[in-house]
Write an enzyme that holds these catalytic residues in place. Structure first.
Site, short mmCIF file in Angstrom:
data_model
loop_
_atom_site.label_atom_id
_atom_site.label_comp_id
_atom_site.label_asym_id
_atom_site.label_seq_id
_atom_site.Cartn_x
_atom_site.Cartn_y
_atom_site.Cartn_z
N LEU A 183 60.03 40.60 25.07
CA LEU A 183 59.24 41.97 25.34
C LEU A 183 58.10 41.39 25.65
CD1 LEU A 183 59.84 44.21 22.35
CD2 LEU A 183 60.35 44.82 24.77
N ARG A 213 56.62 43.21 29.23
CA ARG A 213 55.44 43.33 29.59
C ARG A 213 54.22 42.74 30.74
NH1 ARG A 213 55.14 43.37 22.81
NH2 ARG A 213 55.92 45.45 22.85
N PHE A 244 58.00 52.89 27.43
CA PHE A 244 59.29 51.70 26.92
C PHE A 244 57.54 50.15 27.21
CE2 PHE A 244 59.03 51.04 31.63
CZ PHE A 244 60.28 52.31 31.86
N GLU A 245 58.79 49.19 27.42
CA GLU A 245 57.60 48.11 26.63
C GLU A 245 57.00 47.90 25.76
OE1 GLU A 245 59.69 44.93 28.09
OE2 GLU A 245 60.74 45.84 29.81
N GLY A 246 57.24 49.16 24.41
CA GLY A 246 56.62 49.41 23.19
C GLY A 246 55.71 50.07 23.67
#
Length: 500
Positions: A262, A266, A404-406
């Site tokens: 991740l 990011r 998404f991606e946190g």
């Protein structure tokens, strides 16, 4: 200047140290090969992707996999993979540049990023030699397509709350998986999935699951607000049987894989959103120059010029932050290699070193793109609401990037959380600069004028950093361990750091 000639800096240190030209990479530093690769990406989008956006959004059978194959034939899938595994062995800045230049490809950009990022990197960085030899050359060429199965109905941001289970078969030859994953990008055509499950009920672990594995099935394509051409499906495991050789990494260490991948994801998302912002800005400029009202191109009106200027400013700032960080990761990776670390360990270590910056970049890039497409629609007026104008697709496709991606909320909280944890562990010295700010506040102010280029701007940035240290220090001093639950404070301080 070659990125490897720059000395490595510490992750997060931009907050306590002034930037120097020796440690800052800018797009004007791209070498001839990087510019050639950028041109190849631009040509690929113009010829292979943009003319077919409607068909892509309608998920024309076989179109997206064919486009991924064509990208693989050009070497764009495995550009950063080692040459002995079928890649081109390019550096991190070059890989970032590819992500940026293809980022304006709407749903294709999502499929591409999912494949050569989260769909491939877990095997590349955590796989055994046998696993890497089996999968990475085919993922680099596009012969196999990758997907990443982490999210579940009850575990999104709380990834470790997953309910999917795994257990060893009685004969010890297979793992048996049961559970459900949702919103899996590329699921409809993926050949290999990186799947996270809890082994024996509590050991969060990663596995490689191939298409066609007994007990693996897919849900129907999801109907989404945007990125309609991206394959997004549920993935079901009903006594799904995979060989024990498909364990990825170590038992109970799946979180290490998930969180490290991740970090890179990011930054790559920031690169893709930058590419999208540049394309949306270009579309808006062209429209403003050609659209006339009151017998005058609207690009000549102050209100429109202001919008375009602000769009350009935010895009420029995003680009500057992205490539500065990418070059820092390159330099740190080279430093780790020089100390004897292996290739995968070097890049993962470099990405972890700049995990703070990666979290911030995800926020910066996604919110820059959201701003640019929103203003782009406004510049188009009523036409911006019509499907025949591509700015509408850009507007719809942009929204997912803040999720998404946190989510951006999670990444804001992570920014401060990582800073505070590193300070407590002694990895970064925030106490010294914070104490210096406190002492400065008690002393006689300096009203002297600064000389030199951008003196006023540099002074303002230094003051911003002091304000961040002062506010963060006061919050920690007052709230102590309770600060973790004061999310409004953490997010506001994170915004101060992001803007700086």
């Amino acid at each position: 200047m070659d990125t490897n000639t720059r000395s490595a800096v510490e992750g997060g240190s931009f907050l306590i140290r002034p930037a120097t030209t020796e440690n800052v990479f800018i797009p004007e530093d791209f070498n001839e090969e990087q510019l050639m690769i950028a041109g190849m990406c631009d040509d690929f989008l113009e010829k292979e992707v943009l003319p077919h956006l409607v068909a892509i959004d309608q998920q024309e059978e076989g179109l997206m996999p064919a486009l991924v194959d064509k990208a693989g034939a050009l070497g764009l899938l495995g550009a950063a993979f080692p040459e002995d595994l079928g890649g081109l062995g390019k550096d991190f800045v070059t890989a970032t540049l590819i992500n940026e230049r293809l980022g304006g490809g709407h749903s294709f950009a999502v499929a591409m990023a999912a494949h050569n990022g989260i769909g491939s990197l877990p095997i590349l960085y955590f796989g055994t030699e046998e696993q890497k030899q089996k999968y990475i050359p085919k993922l680099a060429s596009g012969e196999m397509k990758g997907a990443y199965a982490l999210t579940e109905p009850g575990s999104g941001s709380d990834a470790l709350g997953a309910k999917t289970t795994a257990k060893l078969s009685d004969d010890g030859k297979n793992y048996i998986l049961n559970g459900q994953k949702i919103w899996i990008t590329n699921a409809g055509f993926a050949d290999v999935f990186t799947v996270f499950a809890k082994l024996d009920g509590d050991k969060f672990t990663a596995f490689i699951v191939e298409k066609g594995a007994p007990g693996l099935s897919l849900g129907a394509e999801e109907h989404k607000l945007g990125i309609k051409g991206s394959s997004t499906r549920q993935v079901f495991f009903e006594d799904c049987t995979i060989p024990v050789e498909n364990l990825l990494g170590e038992v109970g260490r799946g979180h290490v894989i998930a969180f490290n991948i991740l970090n890179i994801g990011r930054l790559k998302l920031c690169a893709a959103t930058l590419g999208g912002a540049k394309r949306a800005l270009g579309i808006s400029i062209t429209y403003a120059k050609n659209r006339e009202q009151f017998k005058t191109p609207i690009a000549s009106f102050g209100a429109i010029r202001h919008k375009l200027a602000e769009m350009a400013i935010r895009t420029f700032a995003t680009e500057s932050a992205l490539y500065r960080t990418s070059a820092w990761i390159d330099a740190k990776e080279e430093e780790f290699r020089g100390s004897g670390k292996e290739e995968a360990e070097s890049l993962l270590g470099a990405a972890e070193e700049f995990a703070i910056e990666c979290a911030m970049l995800k926020v910066i890039g996604s919110e820059c793109l959201d701003y640019v497409v929103d203003e782009g629609v406004q510049i188009h007026g009523g036409n911006g609401y019509m499907d025949e104008y591509n700015i509408t697709r850009a507007y719809r496709d942009s929204r997912i990037n803040r999720i998404f991606e946190g989510t951006n909320e999670i990444n804001r909280l992570l920014t401060l959380d990582m800073y505070l944890k590193r300070a407590m562990k002694g990895r970064i010295n925030l106490m010294g600069p914070a104490m210096a700010v406190s002492k400065e506040l008690m002393s006689i102010p300096d009203f002297g004028e600064e000389d030199g280029s951008f003196a006023a701007e540099l002074k303002a940035i230094a003051s911003f950093k002091k304000a961040i240290l002062m506010c963060a220090g006061a919050a920690v001093q007052k709230l102590m361990m309770k600060i973790e639950s004061e999310q409004e404070i953490l997010m506001n301080i994170a915004d101060m750091a992001i803007e700086t």
